[in-house]
Design an enzyme around this catalytic site. Structure first.
Site, short mmCIF file in Angstrom:
data_model
loop_
_atom_site.label_atom_id
_atom_site.label_comp_id
_atom_site.label_asym_id
_atom_site.label_seq_id
_atom_site.Cartn_x
_atom_site.Cartn_y
_atom_site.Cartn_z
CE LYS A 173 -2.26 2.37 3.23
NZ LYS A 173 -1.88 3.78 2.74
CD GLU A 248 14.23 1.28 8.02
OE1 GLU A 248 14.53 2.59 8.52
OE2 GLU A 248 14.78 0.27 8.15
CB CYS A 282 12.99 10.10 7.11
SG CYS A 282 14.20 9.04 5.84
CD GLU A 384 9.87 13.02 11.43
OE1 GLU A 384 9.06 12.49 11.60
OE2 GLU A 384 10.72 12.51 10.60
#
Ligand code: NAD
Length: 480
Positions: A173, A248, A282, A384
């Site tokens: 997906k 991850e 990232c 973040e």
């Protein structure tokens, strides 16, 4: 308008719900595609197809599987221009970036694992005169691959390629925010003559479609890239079922600049490590730590260079900074800039949304933003943001730099700039991250282990690590 479909059992298939949602181009605000709103019924069909295809795909042998992957890589190269345009329109990233990074890397991923599987071998352990042990590396079965929106086809293929090479069949997906190139990939799989059920691509929202993949009893392993909160949720659902997990997740990476660095090289690369893909990688170094003796020189030179970055229409070849991927992410980034002000920060440049003219008048653009004066422990330096926002933090000693760099819940990547080789080794060893770049950034060798520690994830991708993940080792002991 383009109507995307799921790719199940080798066929382009509408969602069971018959319901679609719109995908917007963030640079223009206009809808450009309808996306299947798939649910557990579609995921079940995909899992059943993948299960039915599994043994035949595994037993095809690695050389024939490799040939399919290499053929797919060639098709990506052939259709690179269309794929790059689709990626830019779907994500808001500069077309140039998609042309030079995203799409070539997607082809490279299939080439890398198509050829990599030819060199993948298992061990044997001889017990002299007594017995021989050998390790069988067997494909785990049907696996789920779930990927984010920031590097859509790049990260989608980074998971699918090793899974297929290892002999697994896949239910994948893409992010519901950037599904376009995954759909084009399903067309290329059909063109490549992939056997039905080997790769299934299901589109939809994470909480409905993604969740159904994670929970499905036929799924034996999940490879996930995305936010830390989502990863935590997936781990909580999958762990009691003893599914293999590769996670991850997010980062809050430090870019540590020592006074003895090559200043010009550092400055050039720091611009990229701060703002490439609108800071939505990232691995971007969102916290810039600068040794105090060069702090003001750096601040002046950096701000000057940041102000010259060209924000604009992603389809324009001159554009360096494109649009932010979605309205909600755009608002989140702006809210962090406001938070920085309340936490005592000074906005040195940028700090607000940008209104462009013409086709991009309704687009989501934020000026590259640099903030100073924040404490390392404040929220802006701990959480973040994942946008074109960096903070500057001065330090005096190596020990202080390490304490600040390691002082977040994340541990994905770090960068350090120094001409002192001993210091480079010492600091690299002491950083709590899965990746350290010394005097460079995002220099990638696909053979190397890729992943983070702490809140940045569990497990490693890349090289043989990914093939290890998608296979289960079995020791066979034969008495002589
Ligand atoms: P996200 O976690 O919101 O979504 C990622 C994917 O998970 C999407 O496909 C989404 O639909 C799906 N998902 C959401 N909820 C789910 C659920 N309950 N069950 C199953 N699937 C679900 O992340 P995002 O906003 O798309 O991506 C940005 C994040 O990804 C950032 O945190 C970034 O740091 C991270 N990221 C990490 C890496 C890495 O290699 N470590 C690489 C790229 C991005």
């Amino acid at each position: 308008m383009l109507k995307l479909q799921n790719y199940i059992n080798g066929v382009l298939t509408p969602p069971a719900s018959q319901h679609y949602f719109q995908s917007l181009n963030p640079a223009t605000g206009k809808a450009h595609a309808e996306v299947p709103d798939s649910d557990a019924r579609d995921v079940d069909m995909a899992c059943v197809a993948a299960e039915a295809a599994f043994l035949k795909w595994r037993d095809l042998g690695h050389e024939k599987r490799a040939a399919y992957l290499i053929r797919l890589a060639q098709l990506i190269e052939t259709h690179a221009a269309r794929l790059a345009h689709a990626e830019s329109v779907d994500n808001g990233k500069p077309l140039k970036l998609a042309q030079h990074v995203d799409i070539p890397r997607a082809a490279a991923n299939f080439n890398f694992y198509g050829t990599g599987i030819l060199h993948y071998a298992s061990e044997s352990h001889a017990m002299e005169g007594m017995a021989l042990n050998y390790t069988l590396r067997q494909a785990v079965g049907v696996v789920g691959c779930i990927s984010p929106w920031n590097l859509p086809l790049y990260l989608f293929s980074w998971k699918i390629a090793p899974a297929l090479a290892a002999g697994c069949t896949v239910v994948a997906k893409p992010s519901e925010i950037t599904p376009y190139t995954a759909f084009l990939l399903s067309e290329l799989c059909i063109e490549a003559g992939f056997p039905p059920g080997v790769l299934n691509i299901v589109h939809g929202y994470g909480q409905r479609c993604g969740d159904a993949i994670v929970r499905h009893p036929l799924i034996k392993a999940i490879s996930f890239t995305g936010g830390t909160a989502t990863g935590k949720h997936i781990a909580a659902v999958a762990a009691p079922e003893f599914k293999k997990l590769s996670l991850e997740l997010g980062g809050k990476n430090a870019n540590i600049i020592f006074e003895d660095c090559d200043f010009e090289a550092m400055l050039k690369t720091t611009l990229l490590s701060s703002f490439s893909n609108q800071g939505q990688i990232c691995l971007c170094g969102s916290r810039i730590l600068i040794q105090r003796s060069i702090y003001s020189t750096f601040e002046r030179a950096f701000i000057d260079a940041v102000k010259r970055l060209k924000v604009g229409d992603p389809l324009n070849a001159e554009t360096q900074i494109g649009a932010i991927v979605s309205k909600s992410h755009f608002e989140k980034i702006l809210s962090y800039i406001e938070l920085a002000k309340t936490e005592g920060g000074t906005v040195l440049c940028g700090g607000s949304a940008l209104k462009l003219d013409g086709a991009c008048a309704q687009g989501l653009f934020i000026a590259p933003t640099v903030i100073s004066g924040l404490s390392p422990g404040c929220r802006v330096n701990q959480e973040e943001i994942f946008g074109p926002v960096v903070t500057l933090i001065p330090f005096d000693t190596e020990a202080e730099a390490l304490a600040i760099a390691n002082g977040t819940p994340y541990g994905l990547a770090s960068t350090l700039w120094t001409s002192d080789l001993k210091r480079a080794h010492r600091v690299a060893a002491a950083l709590h991250t899965g990746i350290v770049w010394v005097n460079c950034w995002l220099l990638r060798d696909l053979r190397t282990p890729f992943g983070g520690v702490k809140g940045s994830g569990v497990g490693r991708e890349g090289g043989f690590e990914a093939l290890d993940f998608f296979t289960e080792p079995k020791n066979v002991c034969i008495k002589l």
